[in-house]
Design a protein around this motif. Structure first.
Motif, PDB file in Angstrom:
ATOM      1  N   ASN A  86       0.804  -1.226   0.000  1.00 23.69           N
ATOM      2  CA  ASN A  86       0.000   0.000   0.000  1.00 23.69           C
ATOM      3  C   ASN A  86       0.840   1.281   0.000  1.00 23.69           C
ATOM      4  O   ASN A  86       0.325   2.354   0.322  1.00 23.69           O
ATOM      5  CB  ASN A  86      -0.966   0.025   1.190  1.00 23.69           C
ATOM      6  CG  ASN A  86      -1.983  -1.084   1.121  1.00 23.69           C
ATOM      7  OD1 ASN A  86      -2.408  -1.503   0.045  1.00 23.69           O
ATOM      8  ND2 ASN A  86      -2.382  -1.601   2.284  1.00 23.69           N
ATOM      9  N   GLU A  87       2.122   1.186  -0.361  1.00 23.63           N
ATOM     10  CA  GLU A  87       2.981   2.370  -0.380  1.00 23.63           C
ATOM     11  C   GLU A  87       3.608   2.560  -1.756  1.00 23.63           C
ATOM     12  O   GLU A  87       4.063   1.614  -2.371  1.00 23.63           O
ATOM     13  CB  GLU A  87       4.107   2.254   0.663  1.00 23.63           C
ATOM     14  CG  GLU A  87       3.651   2.267   2.095  1.00 23.63           C
ATOM     15  CD  GLU A  87       4.819   2.237   3.063  1.00 23.63           C
ATOM     16  OE1 GLU A  87       5.932   2.659   2.678  1.00 23.63           O
ATOM     17  OE2 GLU A  87       4.632   1.787   4.208  1.00 23.63           O
ATOM     18  N   SER A  88       3.640   3.819  -2.187  1.00 21.77           N
ATOM     19  CA  SER A  88       4.341   4.161  -3.419  1.00 21.77           C
ATOM     20  C   SER A  88       5.730   4.688  -3.071  1.00 21.77           C
ATOM     21  O   SER A  88       5.896   5.388  -2.072  1.00 21.77           O
ATOM     22  CB  SER A  88       3.569   5.240  -4.184  1.00 21.77           C
ATOM     23  OG  SER A  88       4.342   5.736  -5.269  1.00 21.77           O
ATOM     24  N   HIS A 133       9.874  -9.379  -8.132  1.00 19.73           N
ATOM     25  CA  HIS A 133       9.389  -8.000  -8.206  1.00 19.73           C
ATOM     26  C   HIS A 133       8.018  -7.898  -8.864  1.00 19.73           C
ATOM     27  O   HIS A 133       7.744  -6.971  -9.625  1.00 19.73           O
ATOM     28  CB  HIS A 133      10.400  -7.118  -8.941  1.00 19.73           C
ATOM     29  CG  HIS A 133      10.458  -5.723  -8.399  1.00 19.73           C
ATOM     30  ND1 HIS A 133      11.107  -4.698  -9.056  1.00 19.73           N
ATOM     31  CD2 HIS A 133       9.947  -5.178  -7.273  1.00 19.73           C
ATOM     32  CE1 HIS A 133      11.001  -3.590  -8.362  1.00 19.73           C
ATOM     33  NE2 HIS A 133      10.297  -3.853  -7.268  1.00 19.73           N
ATOM     34  N   PHE A 134       7.151  -8.868  -8.542  1.00 12.93           N
ATOM     35  CA  PHE A 134       5.796  -8.898  -9.102  1.00 12.93           C
ATOM     36  C   PHE A 134       4.762  -8.291  -8.159  1.00 12.93           C
ATOM     37  O   PHE A 134       3.664  -7.954  -8.592  1.00 12.93           O
ATOM     38  CB  PHE A 134       5.377 -10.335  -9.403  1.00 12.93           C
ATOM     39  CG  PHE A 134       6.257 -11.062 -10.362  1.00 12.93           C
ATOM     40  CD1 PHE A 134       6.587 -10.515 -11.589  1.00 12.93           C
ATOM     41  CD2 PHE A 134       6.764 -12.315 -10.053  1.00 12.93           C
ATOM     42  CE1 PHE A 134       7.386 -11.188 -12.495  1.00 12.93           C
ATOM     43  CE2 PHE A 134       7.576 -12.999 -10.940  1.00 12.93           C
ATOM     44  CZ  PHE A 134       7.897 -12.442 -12.160  1.00 12.93           C
ATOM     45  N   GLY A 135       5.083  -8.228  -6.870  1.00 12.42           N
ATOM     46  CA  GLY A 135       4.107  -7.751  -5.903  1.00 12.42           C
ATOM     47  C   GLY A 135       4.780  -7.276  -4.634  1.00 12.42           C
ATOM     48  O   GLY A 135       5.921  -7.653  -4.330  1.00 12.42           O
ATOM     49  N   ALA A 136       4.069  -6.439  -3.885  1.00 10.40           N
ATOM     50  CA  ALA A 136       4.634  -5.833  -2.683  1.00 10.40           C
ATOM     51  C   ALA A 136       4.783  -6.852  -1.555  1.00 10.40           C
ATOM     52  O   ALA A 136       4.118  -7.893  -1.527  1.00 10.40           O
ATOM     53  CB  ALA A 136       3.745  -4.677  -2.227  1.00 10.40           C
ATOM     54  N   LYS A 137       5.651  -6.527  -0.616  1.00 15.96           N
ATOM     55  CA  LYS A 137       5.875  -7.377   0.547  1.00 15.96           C
ATOM     56  C   LYS A 137       4.568  -7.571   1.305  1.00 15.96           C
ATOM     57  O   LYS A 137       3.761  -6.654   1.446  1.00 15.96           O
ATOM     58  CB  LYS A 137       6.936  -6.750   1.456  1.00 15.96           C
ATOM     59  CG  LYS A 137       7.324  -7.608   2.653  1.00 15.96           C
ATOM     60  CD  LYS A 137       8.485  -7.013   3.406  1.00 15.96           C
ATOM     61  CE  LYS A 137       8.775  -7.789   4.690  1.00 15.96           C
ATOM     62  NZ  LYS A 137       9.010  -9.226   4.446  1.00 15.96           N
TER      63      LYS A 137
END
Length: 501
Positions: free
Chosen positions: A107-109, A160-164
């Motif tokens: 949820n962070e850019s 690098h397909f999705g956020a932690k």
């Protein structure tokens, strides 16, 4: 009775054998993806003539692959990593999948806040194959579809397909049977086994630390070599199991942190290069050695005639590296230096040895291309209409160099602060259009006459400017592309054709 049993056993054995032969007839596919490698950062010239960088770098295995297969001189990716990787996994353009910048934290850019413009709420959490993930696109993935048709799907290296802490951070949730070293981060903590591949040794954020390589911790081994050993082991297992495989060999190199590979560094330093240049060149050659080791193992396993190898980069070189002249710009920018990348395809029995294609393509084309290579004729993409087009006709030599297909880039983000800018851009034929979101400025270039994008023809070619603005705008509308907000007016930035109303 025994005779009947024997006949039945023979019958079923024949069926099993036929099934195995049928399965073996599917080609193995190796997608060798390099991170942040520019168009000219190789001894293989992708320009019409060799350049200074071609003489600097030593990539003999890329040369071997190009001599065996087809070199594409006009291949494109997105200008930054996650958008490219999501596009190749889904066949969707970044405007459609809305993963328009790089992902890391849930949820962070990673973008900076600017005075005049605010980026949209893009899909910072990447992709997912299951519902219920906020700010992520729900999709069918390339490995998922290949797995359904009998492939062993292997992921090695950068994901690098999705956020932690989201499903997309783990390739096992995205259709891969095997995941080695892939997680949320887009760069390694370190390239050194002596550093445990961890950022702790440079006081960095541990979110970058590479998982799953504990067996090499404390050992004098470079990351590229460790990943290659693991990849070759997986190839051997698939061959032993008599299964066709899809190997996504996704190197972290040549992404920061720039750490020299001692096996190659000294010779570049002896050439008179700076420490950074020699370090960078050693990382390039280290990556190339990995390619050679995999090619050698494919031959050793006796599967060379049924194995497709595709080499590509995910975007242009970083700004720290020397410019890939004659191209303008670098990673994160819409110019050719940011989006034009090396591509080589060796498909035994299909691509002509030493051939060159001047047809242009873009990274979302990988998705339908690999599915066609694998014989997958019907598939669905729940993420939306597929933007990619199969390049199999190019590989077969059936299509000449007369293209008028539009291809698109969309980056409504503010990462990099004032050094960069949000934009939408496109290419159609020889024409390139760039739309800068902040100032509502249009730039127009003819790549045939001006590969370096030095001569802006926006004022000289008003009809072409309007024509391409409509094509770009229609695509942005159709894909429901997100636009940034102008803080001075509180309104969304208009699509480019609105400038002519």
């Amino acid at each position: 009775m025994k005779k009947i049993v024997f006949i039945l056993l023979s019958f079923f054995a024949a069926i099993i054998c036929q099934g195995q032969k049928k399965e073996q007839s599917k080609p193995n596919i190796i997608f060798f993806l390099v991170d942040d490698m520019g168009w000219q950062e190789t001894s293989v010239p992708f320009h019409s003539e060799a350049t200074e960088l071609n003489y600097r770098y030593n990539t003999p295995n890329m040369e071997r692959l190009a001599n065996r297969g087809m070199k594409f001189t006009q291949a494109y990716a997105a200008a930054v990593c996650s958008p490219s990787r999501i596009s190749l996994m889904t066949g969707l353009n970044s405007a459609r999948h809305k993963v328009t910048c790089w992902t890391l934290r849930k949820n962070e850019s990673p973008s900076q806040k600017l005075k005049d413009i605010t980026e949209p709420d893009w899909n910072v959490n990447g992709i997912s194959t299951t519902e219920g993930v906020d700010r992520a696109i729900i999709v069918n993935t390339l490995p998922q579809l290949l797995k359904q048709t009998g492939y062993q799907t292997i992921h090695v290296g950068k994901a690098h397909f999705g956020a932690k802490d989201t499903p997309g951070e783990n390739p096992l949730n995205l259709g891969f049977d095997v995941n080695i070293a892939g997680h949320a981060a887009g760069g390694p903590g370190s390239y050194y086994g002596t550093n445990n591949f961890s950022a702790a040794f440079r006081n960095g954020d541990l979110i970058w630390d590479i998982p799953g390589l504990d067996e090499y911790h404390g050992k004098d081994i470079y990351l590229n070599e460790a990943l290659t050993i693991k990849a070759n082991n997986e190839i051997n297992k698939a061959v032993s199991d008599n299964k066709p495989f899809y190997l996504y060999m996704s190197h972290y190199a040549i992404h920061a942190p720039w750490e020299k590979d001692p096996r190659f560094y000294d010779k570049y330093k002896a050439m008179g290069l700076t420490n950074f240049q020699a370090t960078y060149a050693s990382m390039v050659e280290s990556m190339d050695k990995s390619l050679g080791d995999i090619m050698q193992n494919v031959r050793k396993q006796g599967i060379e005639d049924n194995t497709i190898i595709v080499f590509m980069s995910d975007n242009g070189q970083p700004s720290n590296a020397d410019s890939n002249l004659p191209l303008r710009g670098h990673k994160l920018l819409p110019y050719e230096g940011g989006v034009r990348v090396p591509l080589i395809v060796h498909w035994p029995g299909v691509t002509q040895p030493g051939s060159v294609s001047k047809n242009y393509m873009i990274i979302e084309d990988i998705f339908p291309t690999f599915l066609e290579m694998a014989g997958v004729k019907q598939f669905k993409q729940k993420g939306g209409p597929i933007d990619g087009k199969s390049i199999v006709p190019f590989l077969e030599g059936k299509t000449k160099h007369k293209q008028n297909r539009p291809i698109f880039w969309h980056y409504p983000n503010t990462y990099g602060g004032t050094l960069y800018f949000p934009y939408s851009s496109m290419r159609q034929g020889n024409w390139k259009l760039v739309y800068r979101h902040v100032g509502r400025e249009l730039e127009l270039y003819n790549l045939k006459d001006d590969l370096g994008e030095e001569n802006d023809l926006a004022k000289n070619e008003p009809e072409k400017l309007i024509e391409l603005s409509k094509v770009l705008s229609n695509f942005l509308r159709e894909s429901d592309a997100q636009m940034p907000t102008d803080n001075r007016t509180g309104k969304k930035v208009v699509y480019p054709d609105a400038l002519f109303e």
